[in-house]
Design a protein around this motif. Structure first.
Motif, PDB file in Angstrom:
ATOM      1  N   ALA A 198       0.846  -1.195   0.000  1.00 23.00           N
ATOM      2  CA  ALA A 198       0.000   0.000   0.000  1.00 23.00           C
ATOM      3  C   ALA A 198       0.879   1.241   0.000  1.00 23.00           C
ATOM      4  O   ALA A 198       2.054   1.188   0.400  1.00 23.00           O
ATOM      5  CB  ALA A 198      -0.906  -0.015   1.231  1.00 23.00           C
ATOM      6  N   VAL A 201       3.964   2.272   2.582  1.00 21.80           N
ATOM      7  CA  VAL A 201       4.580   1.085   3.160  1.00 21.80           C
ATOM      8  C   VAL A 201       5.833   0.778   2.351  1.00 21.80           C
ATOM      9  O   VAL A 201       5.823   0.852   1.117  1.00 21.80           O
ATOM     10  CB  VAL A 201       3.616  -0.114   3.154  1.00 21.80           C
ATOM     11  CG1 VAL A 201       4.234  -1.307   3.880  1.00 21.80           C
ATOM     12  CG2 VAL A 201       2.296   0.266   3.808  1.00 21.80           C
ATOM     13  N   ASP A 205       9.514  -1.831   6.145  1.00 19.35           N
ATOM     14  CA  ASP A 205       8.363  -2.439   6.820  1.00 19.35           C
ATOM     15  C   ASP A 205       8.262  -3.925   6.494  1.00 19.35           C
ATOM     16  O   ASP A 205       7.900  -4.736   7.354  1.00 19.35           O
ATOM     17  CB  ASP A 205       7.074  -1.724   6.412  1.00 19.35           C
ATOM     18  CG  ASP A 205       7.076  -0.252   6.789  1.00 19.35           C
ATOM     19  OD1 ASP A 205       7.309   0.046   7.969  1.00 19.35           O
ATOM     20  OD2 ASP A 205       6.864   0.588   5.903  1.00 19.35           O
ATOM     21  N   ILE A 325       0.964  -3.023   6.899  1.00 19.77           N
ATOM     22  CA  ILE A 325       0.998  -1.598   7.217  1.00 19.77           C
ATOM     23  C   ILE A 325       2.369  -1.290   7.810  1.00 19.77           C
ATOM     24  O   ILE A 325       3.149  -2.193   8.098  1.00 19.77           O
ATOM     25  CB  ILE A 325      -0.125  -1.208   8.207  1.00 19.77           C
ATOM     26  CG1 ILE A 325       0.109  -1.866   9.574  1.00 19.77           C
ATOM     27  CG2 ILE A 325      -1.490  -1.584   7.660  1.00 19.77           C
ATOM     28  CD1 ILE A 325      -0.844  -1.370  10.646  1.00 19.77           C
ATOM     29  N   HIS A 327       5.432  -0.917  10.118  1.00 21.02           N
ATOM     30  CA  HIS A 327       5.782  -1.623  11.340  1.00 21.02           C
ATOM     31  C   HIS A 327       7.029  -1.015  11.972  1.00 21.02           C
ATOM     32  O   HIS A 327       7.841  -0.380  11.292  1.00 21.02           O
ATOM     33  CB  HIS A 327       6.032  -3.111  11.054  1.00 21.02           C
ATOM     34  CG  HIS A 327       4.808  -3.962  11.144  1.00 21.02           C
ATOM     35  ND1 HIS A 327       3.713  -3.759  10.332  1.00 21.02           N
ATOM     36  CD2 HIS A 327       4.493  -5.030  11.945  1.00 21.02           C
ATOM     37  CE1 HIS A 327       2.781  -4.662  10.630  1.00 21.02           C
ATOM     38  NE2 HIS A 327       3.232  -5.435  11.605  1.00 21.02           N
ATOM     39  N   PRO A 339       2.790  -3.184  14.767  1.00 22.43           N
ATOM     40  CA  PRO A 339       2.177  -2.226  13.844  1.00 22.43           C
ATOM     41  C   PRO A 339       2.329  -0.799  14.376  1.00 22.43           C
ATOM     42  O   PRO A 339       2.145  -0.551  15.576  1.00 22.43           O
ATOM     43  CB  PRO A 339       0.709  -2.655  13.816  1.00 22.43           C
ATOM     44  CG  PRO A 339       0.733  -4.108  14.178  1.00 22.43           C
ATOM     45  CD  PRO A 339       1.847  -4.244  15.170  1.00 22.43           C
ATOM     46  N   SER A 473       3.617   8.192  12.877  1.00 20.95           N
ATOM     47  CA  SER A 473       3.605   8.109  11.421  1.00 20.95           C
ATOM     48  C   SER A 473       3.696   9.504  10.825  1.00 20.95           C
ATOM     49  O   SER A 473       3.338  10.495  11.474  1.00 20.95           O
ATOM     50  CB  SER A 473       2.320   7.428  10.944  1.00 20.95           C
ATOM     51  OG  SER A 473       1.187   8.159  11.396  1.00 20.95           O
ATOM     52  N   ALA A 479      -4.281   6.814   6.273  1.00 25.96           N
ATOM     53  CA  ALA A 479      -4.727   5.593   6.942  1.00 25.96           C
ATOM     54  C   ALA A 479      -5.837   4.894   6.166  1.00 25.96           C
ATOM     55  O   ALA A 479      -5.982   3.670   6.243  1.00 25.96           O
ATOM     56  CB  ALA A 479      -5.207   5.924   8.357  1.00 25.96           C
ATOM     57  N   LEU A 482      -4.648   2.199   3.740  1.00 31.32           N
ATOM     58  CA  LEU A 482      -3.920   1.071   4.296  1.00 31.32           C
ATOM     59  C   LEU A 482      -4.864  -0.076   4.635  1.00 31.32           C
ATOM     60  O   LEU A 482      -6.050   0.143   4.908  1.00 31.32           O
ATOM     61  CB  LEU A 482      -3.183   1.489   5.572  1.00 31.32           C
ATOM     62  CG  LEU A 482      -2.097   2.558   5.439  1.00 31.32           C
ATOM     63  CD1 LEU A 482      -1.556   2.927   6.819  1.00 31.32           C
ATOM     64  CD2 LEU A 482      -0.964   2.066   4.543  1.00 31.32           C
ATOM     65  N   SER A 484      -6.125  -3.208   7.193  1.00 30.43           N
ATOM     66  CA  SER A 484      -6.413  -3.144   8.620  1.00 30.43           C
ATOM     67  C   SER A 484      -5.132  -3.295   9.425  1.00 30.43           C
ATOM     68  O   SER A 484      -4.109  -3.781   8.936  1.00 30.43           O
ATOM     69  CB  SER A 484      -7.394  -4.253   9.011  1.00 30.43           C
ATOM     70  OG  SER A 484      -6.771  -5.512   8.902  1.00 30.43           O
ATOM     71  N   ALA A 485      -5.185  -2.859  10.685  1.00 32.73           N
ATOM     72  CA  ALA A 485      -4.012  -2.889  11.555  1.00 32.73           C
ATOM     73  C   ALA A 485      -3.753  -4.269  12.145  1.00 32.73           C
ATOM     74  O   ALA A 485      -2.903  -4.425  13.014  1.00 32.73           O
ATOM     75  CB  ALA A 485      -4.175  -1.866  12.676  1.00 32.73           C
TER      76      ALA A 485
END
Length: 717
Positions: A198, A201, A205, A325, A327, A339, A473, A479, A482, A484-485
């Motif tokens: 995404a 990212v 990451d 996402i 990290h 995350p 961030s 967000a 992206l 989900s977390a």
């Protein structure tokens, strides 16, 4: 200014390369890594097909040493060698302690340069950049070649499809003298990357999440081949970052394929090289670069290597990039991956931030950080240090305006080099401080005080944290774009398993090798006991440090009392007979000796009176250092499990002994037979026997010779 390369004509090079690389078409399927190793193996029996697990003699394309060149020179001279057998193979880059302007360090650098000039070796002085970056920029690391370096992050060359792997100082001396050294081909692991990252990212990451997701030694001591449709969307800079940190993941090699993205990158690099002179028809074109040139790129396109259908892998790991996402790694461990939103909600204050190292200080990294800090100021109470991966990178970043944006925001500039990443120079973490870094390691004490906290993240996250004063961030991160977390999607393909263990063939002991090792058992209930814990980085480049002094500081970052305890125990020990070697036997957990390539992690243990280490598994670089220096390493998982259950706090490794001690000493006596592999443990609770796989005749001979250096001397004589 670097020395002019001493390179023969292209025709000669082409002949040499053809001689080294031409092999019959194998009948047994091979991975691309096995094919490359086959090309650089020498002395193979007719028809031999190189496979994982084989011990081979290799003649790599290039061997690089950096600030550790001084000790390698000493080793080279001590074995009686007078001449570098192949100056074209050897490269020197000064990069680790470049901030150190002391007379002692400058003299050391001058001596290294003088040696390079005397032997016609390519030399890159302090300020030119970090060696790994230089090797990529200058084509020493090139697709489908085998290039080694006396540094643990040689894996980085895999980002440009080069099989890069670390060696140690004694190996480097052997290569200078003979052009060859030994290597055990690692097990092969297929890491399949699916999907697409995404926006926002990055490759950092990816590798941080891989380290945290597959954190049960899935790639320990392995050679990773990255595959899958997700690779095509990864930039070369992202690939270099990922390959670089496969070291921290536990692997010895991490190779991406040659594809259109990589070929376009080389075309751009070649165009830049050809623009190094004035553009005028009346001026001849610049000289052809000896390693990055049109002929070599055309040959690469025509003969691209791929893995064979049916090639064997010990395991097949799958990671979905589209579920990832940003990290953050840490604190103080690359195995902990969190995350970013979760850490951001905690508003963890920082005092220092770093955009340095061979991992994430290329032009794209600097650009990402610059876009975050543009028009802003570094937060009060935060120091933000930046250093380009090379002078070429810095020049390009300056030309594009990225460098000045960082300076305008308040970043503190360091010279192109390793610096804080290795715990050298300005800006180290002090006691109680927290830092966030775009480097590759956040081991306890590596970047400063052992009581500091260190996190790893992408350049944009590091820059955003420097501006806001806590881990966060960048504002540009959307967000809504992206996934989900939740944890990213990863799996191990069904049917994947480690290769079956080959039964040991009994062999007679090499004359002079002990029939047994015996002594007091000390237990360090810890997995991933790294080289910074075994031998602190601050001593690594003190080239005149004695073995006696090494023994006094061994394990200092793990257990400051360890050296003193061993010294107290030794006088009470005695061998039962002349065929037994006595001393303290250290037992620890899995991945013992992970981390850097510093040879002293092994020599300090041996000097302290530890002739044998038993662990669940070993970091391969440490094991190589140990073998090369006569320290015996054996694996016994059952013994480790029993000691953990009985003496480790909570029955698990990582929190010391039941009484809070870091090293457990219950007075146990241990005897390890090297003839039949029987391990006898005697204590107040009785006696128990275990079984181990002993070392073979080749390792025994190295031990008798005092290590690889003595073996080479014997061979030369």
């Amino acid at each position: 200014m670097r020395l002019p390369p001493r390179i023969p004509s292209w025709g000669y090079l082409q002949t040499v390369r053809f001689f080294v690389t031409s092999v019959p078409t194998p009948r047994i399927p091979q991975t691309i890594i096995e094919k490359v190793v086959q090309k650089y193996s020498v002395g193979l029996p007719d028809g031999k097909v190189v496979k994982a697990g084989d011990y081979v003699m290799i003649r790599p394309e290039h061997v690089m040493t950096h600030d550790n060149t001084g000790p390698v020179i000493s080793k080279f001279k001590s074995i009686g060698a007078k001449k570098i057998v192949d100056p074209r193979q050897t490269v020197f880059t000064l990069d680790h302690d470049v901030q150190n302007k002391s007379h002692k360090n400058l003299a050391k650098y001058a001596n290294i340069e003088a040696f390079a000039r005397a032997h016609g070796i390519d030399f890159y002085p302090a300020g030119r950049g970090i060696g790994h970056q230089v090797l990529v920029e200058e084509g020493y690391a090139f697709p489908h070649t085998l290039t080694v370096a006396s540094d643990s992050h040689s894996n980085m060359y895999g980002g440009v499809a080069c099989v890069g792997t670390p060696i140690v100082r004694t190996d480097a001396a052997a290569l200078w003298a003979t052009g060859k050294t030994w290597w055990q081909v690692p097990r092969m692991v297929n890491v399949e990357l699916r999907g697409k990252l995404a926006p926002g990212v990055t490759g950092k990451d990816v590798i941080v999440a891989l380290c945290g997701s597959f954190n049960n030694d899935e790639v320990l001591n392995a050679a990773i081949e990255f595959t899958g449709e997700g690779i095509s969307a990864l930039s070369v800079d992202d690939r270099l970052t990922i390959s670089n940190m496969t070291t921290e993941w536990g692997a010895l090699v991490g190779v991406f394929p040659v594809d259109d993205t990589l070929m376009s990158w080389y075309e751009s690099a070649l165009a830049n090289l050809e623009r190094r002179t004035f553009a005028s028809k009346s001026i001849p074109p610049p000289p052809e670069h000896p390693r990055i040139n049109r002929r070599r790129l055309d040959a690469l396109r025509a003969t691209n290597l791929t893995s064979d259908l049916g090639a064997q892998y010990s395991s097949h790991l799958i990671f979905d990039l589209s579920t990832l996402i940003p990290h953050v790694s840490g604190p103080n461990s690359v195995k902990i991956s969190t995350p970013l939103p979760k850490l951001e909600s905690q508003q963890i204050a920082i005092q220092k931030a770093y955009l340095v190292s061979c991992t994430n200080s290329r032009v794209s990294d600097i650009a990402a950080a610059a876009s975050v800090v543009e028009g802003k100021k570094i937060a009060e109470g935060v120091e933000f240090y930046v250093a380009a991966a090379s002078s070429v990178v810095q020049a390009e970043a300056e030309k594009l305006g990225h460098w000045n944006k960082l300076i305008a925001a308040g970043a503190k500039v360091l010279p192109a080099g390793c610096g804080p990443c290795i715990g050298l120079g300005t800006g180290l973490l002090e006691e109680g401080e927290t830092g966030i870094s775009a480097t590759n390691r956040n081991y306890k004490g590596r970047m400063g005080h052992p009581k500091a906290q260190a996190y790893l993240a992408s350049p944009a996250v590091v820059a955003a944290s420097a501006v806001k004063g806590f881990i966060c961030s960048p504002n540009s991160l959307d967000a809504t774009s992206l996934p989900s977390a939740d944890a990213p999607s990863f799996s191990i393909a069904s049917g994947s398993s480690d290769a079956a263990e080959v039964p040991q063939t009994e062999e007679p002991l090499f004359p002079g090798f002990p029939a047994a090792f015996s002594g007091r058992l000390l237990f360090a209930p810890q997995d991933n006991l790294n080289t910074d814990a075994l031998y602190p980085g601050k001593y690594t480049y003190q080239d005149d440090i004695t073995l006696e002094r090494q023994a006094q500081v061994v394990m200092e970052n793990y257990d400051p009392s360890f050296a003193g305890n061993v010294a107290t125990i030794l006088p009470s020990l005695s061998a039962s007979d002349e065929n037994t070697k006595s001393g303290v036997v250290l037992v620890s957990g899995y991945n013992f000796g992970t981390g850097s390539s510093r040879e002293q992690a092994a020599t300090a243990l041996k000097a302290a009176g530890v002739p044998l280490v038993i662990a669940g598994s070993f970091g391969d670089i440490f094991k190589r250092n140990a073998i090369n220096n006569g320290l015996v390493c054996l694996e016994c998982r059952e013994l480790v499990a029993d000691l953990t259950a009985t003496y480790a706090r909570g029955g698990t490794r990582g929190a010391g002994g039941r009484e809070g001690e870091l090293t457990v000493d219950k007075g146990h006596e241990i005897r390890v037979s090297m003839t039949d592999g029987n391990v006898t443990l005697c204590g107040s609770d009785g006696e128990k026997t275990y079984k181990i796989r002993t070392v073979g005749a080749s390792v025994q001979e190295l031990w008798v010779c005092g290590g690889l250096e003595g073996f080479i001397l014997k061979s030369i004589q």
